[in-house]
Each structure stands twice: as C-alpha cells, then as structure tokens.
Design a protein around this motif. Structure first.
Motif, short mmCIF file in Angstrom:
data_model
loop_
_atom_site.label_atom_id
_atom_site.label_comp_id
_atom_site.label_asym_id
_atom_site.label_seq_id
_atom_site.Cartn_x
_atom_site.Cartn_y
_atom_site.Cartn_z
N PRO A 109 -71.29 53.54 -45.28
CA PRO A 109 -71.02 53.84 -43.87
C PRO A 109 -69.64 54.44 -43.71
N ALA A 110 -69.55 55.51 -42.93
CA ALA A 110 -68.27 56.18 -42.72
C ALA A 110 -68.38 57.05 -41.47
N PRO A 111 -67.32 57.13 -40.67
CA PRO A 111 -67.40 57.96 -39.47
C PRO A 111 -67.62 59.43 -39.80
N VAL A 152 -73.11 57.69 -44.24
CA VAL A 152 -73.76 57.74 -42.93
C VAL A 152 -72.87 57.19 -41.83
N SER A 153 -72.97 57.80 -40.66
CA SER A 153 -72.24 57.36 -39.48
C SER A 153 -73.23 56.81 -38.47
N ILE A 154 -72.90 55.69 -37.82
CA ILE A 154 -73.81 55.17 -36.78
C ILE A 154 -73.46 55.72 -35.40
N GLY A 155 -72.44 56.55 -35.28
CA GLY A 155 -72.15 57.13 -33.98
C GLY A 155 -70.78 57.77 -33.96
N TYR A 176 -67.77 57.44 -32.97
CA TYR A 176 -66.65 56.56 -32.64
C TYR A 176 -66.19 55.97 -33.96
N VAL A 177 -64.98 55.42 -33.98
CA VAL A 177 -64.44 54.93 -35.25
C VAL A 177 -64.33 53.40 -35.23
N LEU A 178 -64.98 52.78 -36.20
CA LEU A 178 -64.91 51.33 -36.37
C LEU A 178 -63.79 51.02 -37.36
N GLY A 212 -64.23 49.18 -40.05
CA GLY A 212 -64.81 49.18 -41.40
C GLY A 212 -66.30 49.36 -41.31
N GLY A 213 -66.98 49.38 -42.46
CA GLY A 213 -68.41 49.64 -42.50
C GLY A 213 -69.30 48.45 -42.19
N ALA A 245 -71.48 48.55 -39.11
CA ALA A 245 -72.47 49.61 -39.30
C ALA A 245 -73.62 49.11 -40.18
N1 ADE Z 1 -66.92 53.12 -40.35
C1 ADE Z 1 -66.01 53.40 -39.40
N2 ADE Z 1 -66.57 54.03 -38.37
C2 ADE Z 1 -67.89 54.16 -38.66
C3 ADE Z 1 -69.01 54.74 -38.00
N3 ADE Z 1 -68.90 55.32 -36.80
N4 ADE Z 1 -70.20 54.70 -38.61
C4 ADE Z 1 -70.32 54.14 -39.82
N5 ADE Z 1 -69.32 53.57 -40.48
C5 ADE Z 1 -68.10 53.59 -39.92
#
Ligand code: ADE
Length: 242
Positions: A86-88, A134-137, A139-141, A143-144, A147
């Motif tokens: 998971p990553a933005p 993959v990004s779930i949306g 916006y920035v979390l 960590g993963g 997600a």
């Molecule tokens: N980690 C930080 N932001 C994330 C996002 N938007 N989706 C998935 N992983 C993330």
C-alpha cells in the motif's frame, strides 16, 4: 486464502480477527498471519529506517530488513504469493482490484511507514512474482496498515461462504458500475416519511426498474465520472433518460 501482513505495528491489524473477518478465519475460509518487521532487525535499536539518498524530509525503510522479512514470510507457505504494497503513489484499489485479488491463493502485504520502502524491494520481488503498489484513495495516511484493513475487508467479503447472502456482494455498489440506490425497511411510515409505494407493490419488474432509476440518478449526481465511464452496452433503452 492465505493472508500475510508484515508491519512494525502488528497490533494495528488486530481487527482482522474481529467480526466478519474473524468468522471467516474461524470457518477456515481465510488464514491470517501477522509478522513484526522488527524481528528481522539485528541491532539493539531494531532500526527499520534510514535517511533518504538525495536528501529531503522523512525516513525511508531499509531494504535489508524488508528483504530478510519477505524472504522468510514467503518461504513459510507453499502457495504462490502476490505481494501488495500500500502506498499513496500506487495504482488505485477499486472493486475490480478486489475481485481480482479474491481469486488469489495468497496475498502478502508489506506495510510501509515514513516516506515508504526503498524502491529496490518492490523491483527485486517483481522479478519473482506479481507485485502491486496500490493506493486506497487520494489522501495520505501515516502508513499502510489502515489500507491493508480496507483491502482485506473488500476482498474477503467476495470469497465464497464469507457473506451470509452471496447476492449482497453481487448486487452492491460498483458491481454493475453504478452506486446503489436507497434502501428501506419497516415501519412503513417513520417520522412522517413513507417508504416509496412501488417497493410495497409486489411488482418485481416495477421494483427492479425503480431501483435501477434511483441508482442511475444517484450516480449521475454524486459520481458522474462513473456514469461517463460506463460502456454503452451496460445501459438499456430505459436508462437513456439519465
Ligand atoms: N499509505 C499512505 N497513504 C496511503 C494510501 N492513500 N493508500 C494506500 N497506502 C497508503
């Protein structure tokens, strides 16, 4: 399905053992293993990150510790893995991704924190098996982990036997490319608001048409992008009003 999650916060993933997912695990439909990334460090401080090459804010997760962790986790089960990071900056996770993942025997999640994981980790494993960032949306979390909870829940509910009624998964929002319309239950009148007459008519054809119209109307208002992306052959003559 076997699900492995590698994280520095295994406690964050405790909800995977609750509710619908917990029941699926108890029934043997999914098997979840949580792994603490720090158990593959060798220094007293259990360091997992370092300063980024080229400078800039934040820290990057070190490739050595991820390499040792993923080698061990992947070798711990014989089923062929798909690695999900998971990553933005990843590709969008959608219902189509969830449906594709639901056909996999094994998903291994690598939860990054800080500014992410050294890119060579993804590049290395991509030569061995499928790897998705993959990004779930948009916006920035932090960590993963959050997600992973989202992705696993979206995937697990599609597995045969996980939902009480398999039609729920087949008929929900996005399965036909549209948002779902409104739903009602008893009583017939609540605080002066009556349930739409047609739903109490017993006329199944009229009910299906009404539901389709409400789904089209809602999608046009809230997510015109989804309606625009719908292939022509997914709309019938009566849909054209929207
Ligand atoms: N980690 C930080 N932001 C994330 C996002 N938007 N989706 C998935 N992983 C993330």
């Amino acid at each position: 399905m076997r699900i492995d999650v590698v994280t520095i916060f295994p406690g964050y993933l405790a909800p995977l053992r609750e509710s619908l997912l917990g029941r699926a695990a108890d029934a043997g439909l999914i098997e979840v293993a949580l792994h603490d990334l720090r158990s593959w460090t060798h220094d007293v401080h259990q360091t997992v990150d370092d300063a980024p090459y080229g400078g800039g804010p934040g820290m990057v997760m070190r490739p050595q510790v991820w390499g040792e962790a993923l080698d061990a986790v992947i070798a711990s089960d014989s089923r062929p893995p798909r690695l999900v990071v998971p990553a933005p900056a990843g590709r969008s996770f959608t219902q189509a991704t969830a449906r594709a993942y639901a056909t996999e025997q094994r998903l291994v999640f690598a939860c990054g924190r800080y500014e992410g994981i050294d890119q060579r980790v993804v590049d290395h494993y991509s030569r061995q098996f499928p790897v998705d960032e993959v990004s779930i949306g948009d916006y920035v979390l932090v960590g993963g982990e959050a997600a992973v909870l989202v992705i696993v829940e979206a995937v697990a509910r599609l597995l045969p036997g996980v939902l009480g009624n398999p039609r729920s998964a087949a008929e929900d929002s996005f399965s036909d490319g549209l948002l779902e319309g409104p739903a009602y239950t008893r009583p017939e009148v609540w605080r002066g608001q009556a349930v739409p007459e047609v739903l109490r008519s017993g006329n199944h054809g009229a009910i299906a048409r009404w539901r389709r119209d409400r789904a089209l109307e809602r999608t046009a208002k809230r997510r015109p992008d989804l309606l625009a992306a719908l292939p022509e052959d997914r709309l019938d003559a009566a849909d054209q009003a929207f």
